[in-house]
Design a protein around this motif. Structure first.
Motif, PDB file in Angstrom:
ATOM      1  N   ASN A   1       0.810  -1.219   0.000  1.00 43.93           N
ATOM      2  CA  ASN A   1       0.000   0.000   0.000  1.00 43.93           C
ATOM      3  C   ASN A   1       0.847   1.274   0.000  1.00 43.93           C
ATOM      4  OD1 ASN A   1      -2.360  -1.606   0.181  1.00 43.93           O
ATOM      5  ND2 ASN A   1      -2.113  -1.724   2.417  1.00 43.93           N
ATOM      6  N   LEU A   2       2.048   1.230  -0.585  1.00 45.78           N
ATOM      7  CA  LEU A   2       2.850   2.439  -0.756  1.00 45.78           C
ATOM      8  C   LEU A   2       2.421   3.145  -2.038  1.00 45.78           C
ATOM      9  CD1 LEU A   2       6.424   1.104   0.146  1.00 45.78           C
ATOM     10  CD2 LEU A   2       4.878   2.418   1.611  1.00 45.78           C
ATOM     11  N   THR A   3       2.662   4.446  -2.093  1.00 50.90           N
ATOM     12  CA  THR A   3       2.331   5.197  -3.301  1.00 50.90           C
ATOM     13  C   THR A   3       3.282   4.806  -4.433  1.00 50.90           C
ATOM     14  OG1 THR A   3       3.786   7.052  -2.731  1.00 50.90           O
ATOM     15  CG2 THR A   3       1.519   7.119  -1.905  1.00 50.90           C
ATOM     16  N   SER A   4       2.898   5.133  -5.652  1.00 55.73           N
ATOM     17  CA  SER A   4       3.692   4.749  -6.819  1.00 55.73           C
ATOM     18  C   SER A   4       5.017   5.492  -6.895  1.00 55.73           C
ATOM     19  CB  SER A   4       2.886   5.014  -8.101  1.00 55.73           C
ATOM     20  OG  SER A   4       2.546   6.382  -8.200  1.00 55.73           O
ATOM     21  N   SER A   5       5.185   6.554  -6.102  1.00 54.01           N
ATOM     22  CA  SER A   5       6.425   7.330  -6.119  1.00 54.01           C
ATOM     23  C   SER A   5       7.211   7.192  -4.824  1.00 54.01           C
ATOM     24  CB  SER A   5       6.106   8.809  -6.378  1.00 54.01           C
ATOM     25  OG  SER A   5       5.251   9.322  -5.370  1.00 54.01           O
ATOM     26  N   ASP A   6       6.922   6.184  -4.033  1.00 52.86           N
ATOM     27  CA  ASP A   6       7.619   5.982  -2.760  1.00 52.86           C
ATOM     28  C   ASP A   6       8.856   5.120  -3.000  1.00 52.86           C
ATOM     29  OD1 ASP A   6       8.422   5.262  -0.106  1.00 52.86           O
ATOM     30  OD2 ASP A   6       6.382   5.715   0.585  1.00 52.86           O
ATOM     31  N   PHE A   7      10.027   5.645  -2.635  1.00 51.14           N
ATOM     32  CA  PHE A   7      11.277   4.945  -2.893  1.00 51.14           C
ATOM     33  C   PHE A   7      11.465   3.721  -2.003  1.00 51.14           C
ATOM     34  CE2 PHE A   7      12.086   8.987  -4.843  1.00 51.14           C
ATOM     35  CZ  PHE A   7      12.870   8.664  -5.944  1.00 51.14           C
ATOM     36  N   ARG A   8      10.621   3.574  -1.011  1.00 55.16           N
ATOM     37  CA  ARG A   8      10.713   2.384  -0.171  1.00 55.16           C
ATOM     38  C   ARG A   8      10.050   1.171  -0.821  1.00 55.16           C
ATOM     39  NH1 ARG A   8       8.006   4.889   5.064  1.00 55.16           N
ATOM     40  NH2 ARG A   8       6.670   5.659   3.363  1.00 55.16           N
ATOM     41  N   GLY A   9       9.410   1.375  -1.977  1.00 50.08           N
ATOM     42  CA  GLY A   9       8.711   0.293  -2.662  1.00 50.08           C
ATOM     43  C   GLY A   9       9.244   0.054  -4.063  1.00 50.08           C
ATOM     44  N   LEU A  10       8.345  -0.293  -4.977  1.00 47.13           N
ATOM     45  CA  LEU A  10       8.731  -0.657  -6.342  1.00 47.13           C
ATOM     46  C   LEU A  10       9.432   0.491  -7.056  1.00 47.13           C
ATOM     47  CD1 LEU A  10       8.605  -2.779  -8.603  1.00 47.13           C
ATOM     48  CD2 LEU A  10       6.348  -1.871  -9.229  1.00 47.13           C
ATOM     49  N   TYR A  11       9.040   1.716  -6.751  1.00 53.53           N
ATOM     50  CA  TYR A  11       9.655   2.883  -7.395  1.00 53.53           C
ATOM     51  C   TYR A  11      11.153   2.941  -7.108  1.00 53.53           C
ATOM     52  CZ  TYR A  11      10.031   7.717  -9.049  1.00 53.53           C
ATOM     53  OH  TYR A  11      10.378   8.851  -9.730  1.00 53.53           O
ATOM     54  N   GLY A  12      11.557   2.545  -5.905  1.00 52.15           N
ATOM     55  CA  GLY A  12      12.972   2.524  -5.565  1.00 52.15           C
ATOM     56  C   GLY A  12      13.751   1.560  -6.444  1.00 52.15           C
ATOM     57  N   TYR A  13      13.177   0.374  -6.695  1.00 50.63           N
ATOM     58  CA  TYR A  13      13.834  -0.578  -7.588  1.00 50.63           C
ATOM     59  C   TYR A  13      13.985   0.011  -8.994  1.00 50.63           C
ATOM     60  CZ  TYR A  13      12.876  -4.227  -4.075  1.00 50.63           C
ATOM     61  OH  TYR A  13      12.829  -4.984  -2.929  1.00 50.63           O
ATOM     62  N   LYS A  14      12.923   0.644  -9.489  1.00 43.78           N
ATOM     63  CA  LYS A  14      12.952   1.195 -10.841  1.00 43.78           C
ATOM     64  C   LYS A  14      14.077   2.210 -11.003  1.00 43.78           C
ATOM     65  CE  LYS A  14       7.938   0.732 -11.569  1.00 43.78           C
ATOM     66  NZ  LYS A  14       6.676   1.475 -11.779  1.00 43.78           N
ATOM     67  N   VAL A  15      14.167   3.150 -10.072  1.00 43.54           N
ATOM     68  CA  VAL A  15      15.154   4.225 -10.190  1.00 43.54           C
ATOM     69  C   VAL A  15      16.570   3.684 -10.031  1.00 43.54           C
ATOM     70  CG1 VAL A  15      16.001   6.353  -9.146  1.00 43.54           C
ATOM     71  CG2 VAL A  15      13.544   6.022  -9.483  1.00 43.54           C
ATOM     72  N   PHE A  16      16.817   2.921  -8.991  1.00 40.17           N
ATOM     73  CA  PHE A  16      18.180   2.520  -8.682  1.00 40.17           C
ATOM     74  C   PHE A  16      18.709   1.456  -9.638  1.00 40.17           C
ATOM     75  CE2 PHE A  16      17.044   4.619  -4.738  1.00 40.17           C
ATOM     76  CZ  PHE A  16      18.221   5.286  -4.421  1.00 40.17           C
ATOM     77  N   LEU A  17      17.853   0.581 -10.125  1.00 42.36           N
ATOM     78  CA  LEU A  17      18.325  -0.401 -11.099  1.00 42.36           C
ATOM     79  C   LEU A  17      18.658   0.266 -12.432  1.00 42.36           C
ATOM     80  CD1 LEU A  17      17.327  -2.495  -9.000  1.00 42.36           C
ATOM     81  CD2 LEU A  17      16.515  -3.866 -10.925  1.00 42.36           C
ATOM     82  N   ALA A  18      17.826   1.220 -12.851  1.00 36.49           N
ATOM     83  CA  ALA A  18      18.127   1.954 -14.088  1.00 36.49           C
ATOM     84  C   ALA A  18      19.449   2.697 -13.966  1.00 36.49           C
ATOM     85  CB  ALA A  18      16.991   2.928 -14.411  1.00 36.49           C
ATOM     86  N   ILE A  19      19.661   3.349 -12.824  1.00 34.60           N
ATOM     87  CA  ILE A  19      20.898   4.092 -12.624  1.00 34.60           C
ATOM     88  C   ILE A  19      22.103   3.160 -12.603  1.00 34.60           C
ATOM     89  CG2 ILE A  19      22.192   5.402 -10.897  1.00 34.60           C
ATOM     90  CD1 ILE A  19      20.332   7.117 -12.456  1.00 34.60           C
ATOM     91  N   SER A  20      21.969   1.992 -11.989  1.00 31.72           N
ATOM     92  CA  SER A  20      23.108   1.075 -11.907  1.00 31.72           C
ATOM     93  C   SER A  20      23.542   0.613 -13.300  1.00 31.72           C
ATOM     94  CB  SER A  20      22.747  -0.126 -11.027  1.00 31.72           C
ATOM     95  OG  SER A  20      21.699  -0.890 -11.606  1.00 31.72           O
TER      96      SER A  20
END
Length: 692
Positions: free
Chosen positions: A323-342
């Motif tokens: 139940n985290l928001t779509s822009s919360d870095f503690r959830g799926l959004y964090g994976y999206k950003v950090f994996l793309a950057i890596s």
């Protein structure tokens, strides 16, 4: 010495050059041919670089830059998505300068010097440099993330949200901060202009489209091949503009209506962003980019949105809270950003190290044999014959070079001044942390420029987010890590964005026979103008509207996201979702391995190996981007099979027309939005079972 009317240019000597694997891949994959150049068989006089920089050009660029700042601020504060404005800027520069000359003649002052394609390019470069600071350096994301309203919206009960971490905007500190950080971007990337534009032969779709349009505006359009290309450009530009205008009527209010949300592959695929959004620009990028780039982007879409994100989303409640928001870095959004950057950092670092290694090797073994250029520009592919226009472009591009010592010393001096002065504005960001930013900035600038060269996507905000997280964690909560992270984010975004813009403009200048020296000076001029104009135009919005109100028009949607990420950052990497750091490390080393594999395998094999940088972009943006580009490459592939010569001649004009028309539409669209004129219809879709 080879003489060109109006100037003398030394032709580089042919030596045993380094031919980067990527350059060969792009050629083998059907990379674009040279866009429309001066249409006469013998080019007209190419003016010296000082004649390309004129007072009227600076005045036009300042006016155009002010307009772009208003448009970008408006979009940044409402939807948070900024379209590429290079094409629109080039066209408006042509229009405004033509009006200027006509008005001067009407007033009896004469028309002045002829208006050349080089001056048009320089004005466009200056205006984009000015307007880009509204997107990066004066971004509503990190600046408004500091203010009290965002703090109150997040709430004092939010863990880590402290009243001490509040810094309201003011004209004084914003202008001072921008002058200290924004000028470093051009110095940080200018040394690699030949590598990215000539050696790697990157497409830079936006810059190529802008160059084709500028050349067509200033060319002689007789009934020859050039005239046919211009006609093709105008036809598809008109179609693209008309289609974008037509789509607007159905786009409604918000972001859930219209053709941009067309579930063409079904609702389940649409949920995972697999759909065709009918965007002519993205299809144009697919037509103008090599097949391997487009296929890499599509493969990245399948890997991320087809496999990885659905798998991780099923781990909600175990790997990260539900139940985290779509822009919360503690959830799926964090994976999206950090994996793309890596992946992006792995690819970028590999290529950067390879470039430095090759340059060092060339200097060591070849420098005694030649005089000027440590890495040979004109690749001497055995058995191949270069076109004269490409030789001319390369000669001009290398003749007015910016000395390496000047770029390096300028970067060092500006970095030292900034390291001493930035802590006065932000005491939370110590001088050694500022220096750390400037140590990392050239690497990030290269990665962002390289990615833009492949796909035309500017990921400066994404790099800003990762810098925000790192520096916030280094400073910590008690020492003001939130403000320090946000300030560091502003530094990295400014440098990464201005560097990528300059490199794209170099590509445009390369194709319009413009002097790199004049473009470098115009970029610095535009940045200096933007350091004043961008804060002033932002202040107009700040004082005239209720910025940050979630119920109002100017919601500043990314301000809360940036503040949440800064608060998350002070907790360090331990605050990331479960297994996120491990997966990031795996993808980082995978990017290195794929690049190494591309280099050690034969060309007939390596041309089918995907490019990690291109694969990473849809990880964060969405699969629709890959779908659009893949459709473009399929069209080009079929076209080449039917008529290879026709495709080679007209693919670039068609692609540029699609990009230009959509880019030009962004200006009237923004004006309609500023005037609060909303589309009359909202076209949306639902499953047929839902209507029962």
């Amino acid at each position: 010495m080879r003489t060109i009317p109006g100037r003398e240019i030394e032709t580089p000597r042919a030596t045993a050059p380094y031919a980067p694997r990527l350059a060969g891949d792009l050629v083998a994959a059907g990379a674009i041919t040279s866009p429309l150049l001066p249409t006469s068989p013998t080019p007209t006089r190419v003016p010296p670089w000082r004649e390309q920089l004129m007072l009227r050009g600076v005045a036009v660029a300042a006016a155009l830059g002010s307009l772009l700042c208003v448009v970008i601020h408006r979009l940044n504060l409402t939807v948070g998505v900024i379209p590429a404005l290079n094409v629109a800027s080039g066209l408006l520069a042509f229009f405004l300068t033509t009006v200027w000359r006509a008005a001067a003649e009407w007033l009896g002052f004469g028309r002045g010097r002829p208006f050349t394609r080089q001056e048009n390019t320089v004005i466009q470069t200056c205006a984009i440099a000015c307007g880009s600071l509204a997107f990066s350096g004066c971004s509503a994301s990190y600046i408004f993330a500091m203010d009290r309203k965002t703090y109150e919206l997040l709430g004092p009960e939010y863990p880590g949200n402290r009243v001490e971490d509040v810094r309201n905007p003011s004209i004084g500190w914003i202008i001072s901060f921008l002058f200290l950080v924004a000028l470093l971007g051009p110095f940080g990337i200018v040394m690699l202009r030949k590598v990215l534009v000539i050696d790697y032969k990157l497409a830079f779709p936006g810059g190529t489209a802008t160059a084709l349009m500028i050349n067509s505006l200033h060319g002689e359009t007789e009934s020859d091949l050039a005239g046919k290309k211009v006609h093709c450009l105008v036809k598809y530009m008109s179609f693209s503009f008309g289609w974008s205008f037509f789509k607007w009527f159905f786009s409604g209010v918000g972001d859930s209506c219209g053709f941009d949300n067309f579930p063409i592959f079904g609702f389940q695929a649409f949920k995972n962003t697999f759909y065709f959004n009918f965007n002519p620009s993205y299809v144009g990028y697919g037509l103008i980019s090599p097949h391997i780039v487009n296929c890499s982007v599509f493969l990245g879409s399948v890997v991320s949105w087809g496999l990885l994100w659905p798998f991780i989303s099923r781990q909600a409640g175990d790997w990260y809270p539900e139940n985290l928001t779509s822009s919360d870095f503690r959830g799926l959004y964090g994976y999206k950003v950090f994996l793309a950057i890596s992946i992006i950092l792995g690819d970028g670092l590999y290529n950067l190290v390879r470039i430095f290694f090759v340059i060092a090797r060339e200097i060591w073994y070849v420098q005694p044999k030649r005089s000027n250029h440590p890495v040979q520009a004109l690749q001497d592919n055995k058995g191949s014959k270069q076109l004269m226009d490409e030789k001319l472009q390369t000669e001009i591009f290398l003749n007015d070079s910016i000395p390496t010592w000047f770029a390096v010393s300028g970067y060092i001096v500006l970095a030292a001044i900034s390291a001493a002065a930035v802590p006065i504005i932000f005491p939370q960001l110590k001088w050694y942390l500022v220096l750390a930013c400037y140590f990392l900035a050239p690497v990030i600038a290269f990665c962002n420029s390289y990615g833009m060269g492949l796909t035309n996507m500017n990921l400066a905000p994404t790099y800003g987010k990762i810098a925000l997280f790192i520096f916030a964690s280094l400073v910590g909560s008690s020492n003001g890590g939130v403000i320090a992270g946000l300030a560091a984010s502003g530094i990295i975004m400014s440098i990464a964005c201005s560097a990528a813009d300059l490199m794209q403009d170099f590509k445009c200048g390369y194709l319009t026979l413009s002097s790199p020296k004049s473009m470098f000076v115009s970029q610095l001029t535009g940045v200096a103008l933007g350091c004043v104009i961008a804060p002033l135009t932002m202040w107009l919005f700040w004082t005239a509207f209720d910025i940050g109100n979630p119920e109002g028009e100017y919601k500043a949607p990314f301000a809360i996201i940036f503040r949440e990420m800064a608060i998350l950052g002070v907790e360090g990497f331990a605050a990331l979702p479960k297994h996120c750091l491990k997966i990031c490390c795996a993808f980082f080393f995978a990017a290195l391995a794929v690049n190494l594999l591309r280099d050690v395998t034969p060309a007939r094999v390596s041309r089918f190996i995907p490019i990690p940088m291109a694969m990473a972009l849809p990880f964060y943006i969405g699969a629709f981007f890959g779908v659009d580009m893949f459709i473009g490459t399929v069209i080009l592939f079929v076209w080449q099979k039917i008529d290879r010569r026709d495709a080679d001649e007209y693919a670039v004009p068609v692609a540029s027309g699609l990009i230009c028309g959509d880019g030009i539409w962004s200006i009237p669209s923004a004006v309609l939005s500023i005037l609060r004129i909303n589309p009359p219809l909202c076209m949306s879709f639902r499953p047929s079972s839902a209507s029962r």
